[in-house]
Structure formats: structure tokens, C-alpha cells
Design a protein around this motif. Sequence first.
Motif, short mmCIF file in Angstrom:
data_model
loop_
_atom_site.label_atom_id
_atom_site.label_comp_id
_atom_site.label_asym_id
_atom_site.label_seq_id
_atom_site.Cartn_x
_atom_site.Cartn_y
_atom_site.Cartn_z
N ASP A 98 13.06 24.99 10.86
CA ASP A 98 12.84 25.88 12.00
C ASP A 98 14.07 25.99 12.90
N SER A 99 14.85 24.93 12.97
CA SER A 99 16.00 24.92 13.88
C SER A 99 17.11 25.88 13.47
N VAL A 100 17.07 26.35 12.22
CA VAL A 100 18.15 27.22 11.74
C VAL A 100 17.64 28.59 11.28
N LYS A 101 16.33 28.80 11.31
CA LYS A 101 15.78 30.09 10.89
C LYS A 101 16.35 31.21 11.74
N GLY A 102 16.78 32.28 11.08
CA GLY A 102 17.35 33.41 11.78
C GLY A 102 18.84 33.28 12.04
N ARG A 103 19.39 32.09 11.83
CA ARG A 103 20.82 31.87 12.05
C ARG A 103 21.55 31.52 10.76
N PHE A 104 20.90 30.77 9.89
CA PHE A 104 21.52 30.33 8.64
C PHE A 104 20.88 31.09 7.48
N THR A 105 21.70 31.36 6.47
CA THR A 105 21.20 32.01 5.26
C THR A 105 21.73 31.28 4.04
N ILE A 106 20.83 30.89 3.16
CA ILE A 106 21.22 30.23 1.92
C ILE A 106 21.18 31.27 0.80
N SER A 107 22.16 31.19 -0.10
CA SER A 107 22.20 32.13 -1.22
C SER A 107 22.89 31.45 -2.39
N SER A 108 22.78 32.07 -3.55
CA SER A 108 23.43 31.50 -4.73
C SER A 108 24.12 32.59 -5.52
N ASP A 109 25.25 32.23 -6.10
CA ASP A 109 25.95 33.08 -7.06
C ASP A 109 25.84 32.35 -8.39
N ASN A 110 24.86 32.74 -9.18
CA ASN A 110 24.58 31.99 -10.39
C ASN A 110 25.71 32.08 -11.40
N ALA A 111 26.45 33.17 -11.37
CA ALA A 111 27.58 33.30 -12.29
C ALA A 111 28.67 32.28 -11.97
N LYS A 112 28.78 31.92 -10.70
CA LYS A 112 29.80 30.96 -10.27
C LYS A 112 29.22 29.56 -10.09
N ASN A 113 27.89 29.42 -10.33
CA ASN A 113 27.23 28.12 -10.13
C ASN A 113 27.53 27.57 -8.74
N THR A 114 27.45 28.44 -7.76
CA THR A 114 27.77 28.06 -6.39
C THR A 114 26.65 28.50 -5.45
N VAL A 115 26.32 27.63 -4.54
CA VAL A 115 25.33 27.90 -3.50
C VAL A 115 26.06 27.95 -2.17
N TYR A 116 25.71 28.94 -1.37
CA TYR A 116 26.36 29.13 -0.07
C TYR A 116 25.37 28.90 1.07
N LEU A 117 25.90 28.45 2.17
CA LEU A 117 25.12 28.37 3.41
C LEU A 117 25.92 29.10 4.47
N GLN A 118 25.50 30.32 4.77
CA GLN A 118 26.14 31.10 5.82
C GLN A 118 25.53 30.69 7.15
N MET A 119 26.35 30.22 8.04
CA MET A 119 25.88 29.71 9.33
C MET A 119 26.44 30.59 10.44
N ASN A 120 25.56 31.28 11.12
CA ASN A 120 25.94 32.16 12.23
C ASN A 120 25.40 31.62 13.54
N THR A 121 25.93 32.14 14.62
CA THR A 121 25.50 31.76 15.97
C THR A 121 25.41 30.24 16.08
N LEU A 122 26.47 29.58 15.69
CA LEU A 122 26.48 28.13 15.68
C LEU A 122 26.39 27.56 17.09
N LYS A 123 25.72 26.41 17.17
CA LYS A 123 25.52 25.72 18.43
C LYS A 123 26.14 24.33 18.34
N PRO A 124 26.48 23.75 19.48
CA PRO A 124 27.04 22.38 19.44
C PRO A 124 26.12 21.39 18.71
N GLU A 125 24.81 21.60 18.80
CA GLU A 125 23.88 20.70 18.13
C GLU A 125 23.87 20.87 16.61
N ASP A 126 24.58 21.85 16.09
CA ASP A 126 24.74 21.98 14.64
C ASP A 126 25.86 21.09 14.11
N THR A 127 26.58 20.45 15.01
CA THR A 127 27.66 19.55 14.61
C THR A 127 27.11 18.41 13.78
#
Length: 127
Positions: free
Chosen positions: A62-91
Motif C-alpha cells: 500500500d505504501s507504494v501503490k500509485g507511485r511504483f510500477t513493476i514490469s518485466s521484459d521477458n526477452a531480456k530476463n529483466t524486471v524493472y521497478l519504476q519509482m516515481n514521486t519518491l519520498k525520504p521514507e523510501d530510502t
Amino acid sequence: DVQLQASGGGLVQAGGSLRLSCAVSGFTSDDYAVGWFRQAAGMGREGVSCIVIRDGTTYYDDSVKGRFTISSDNAKNTVYLQMNTLKPEDTAVYYCAADPLNRFTGNWYLIYEYDYWGQGTLVTVSS
């Protein structure tokens, strides 16, 4: 052997964005899930997000809903975590982890759900 390599951490000002990457190797199919966890100084490791590679099902704390997005590029076998509107408590140090689907119970936020872990990458959000 299954291996995970997390990268992309750094220093960012509050309100900024970062994208973390988790390169996964060693699985012979898409039947696995990848989770992102974080651990702030002096705190326990907590689940942030998870994606089931086979069908793209995603989970978020719940603390990251609407701010973080997880996705995968299966061709590259890579998972991404896009983190937007970062807060100091995300440190925290952010870790990625993987679990074969034949062992995945759906409790994606529990550290013992995962068999394989990568090293951490540090994210620092300044105020």
C-alpha cells in the motif's frame, strides 16, 4: 544456478524518480515470480512489489501503490521497478528475489517465500 543482479540505485531528491533493474538468469521457463524488497537502516526487510513472469500479475504494498510500477521484459530476463514521486521514507537498500511458481504460495510480501536473492542496491531520497 539461478542468479539475480539488482542495479539502478542512487541519490535522488524527494519527488524525483529512479528505475531499478533486476537481471535474472538460470530459469528455464517463465514459471517464476520476482519480488522487490527494501530494508531501511535498522529495520526489517519489507515487501514492495512482485510480478509473476508467466502472466504478468502484479502486487504492491500500500505504501507504494500509485507511485511504483513493476514490469518485466521477458526477452531480456529483466524486471524493472519504476519509482516515481519518491519520498525520504523510501530510502533503503532494495533487493530483488525470485521464486519458482511451483513453490509460490502467493504470499509475495514474505521474505521466506523466495528461494533466490540478489545483492542490494541503495536508494537514497533526500528531502
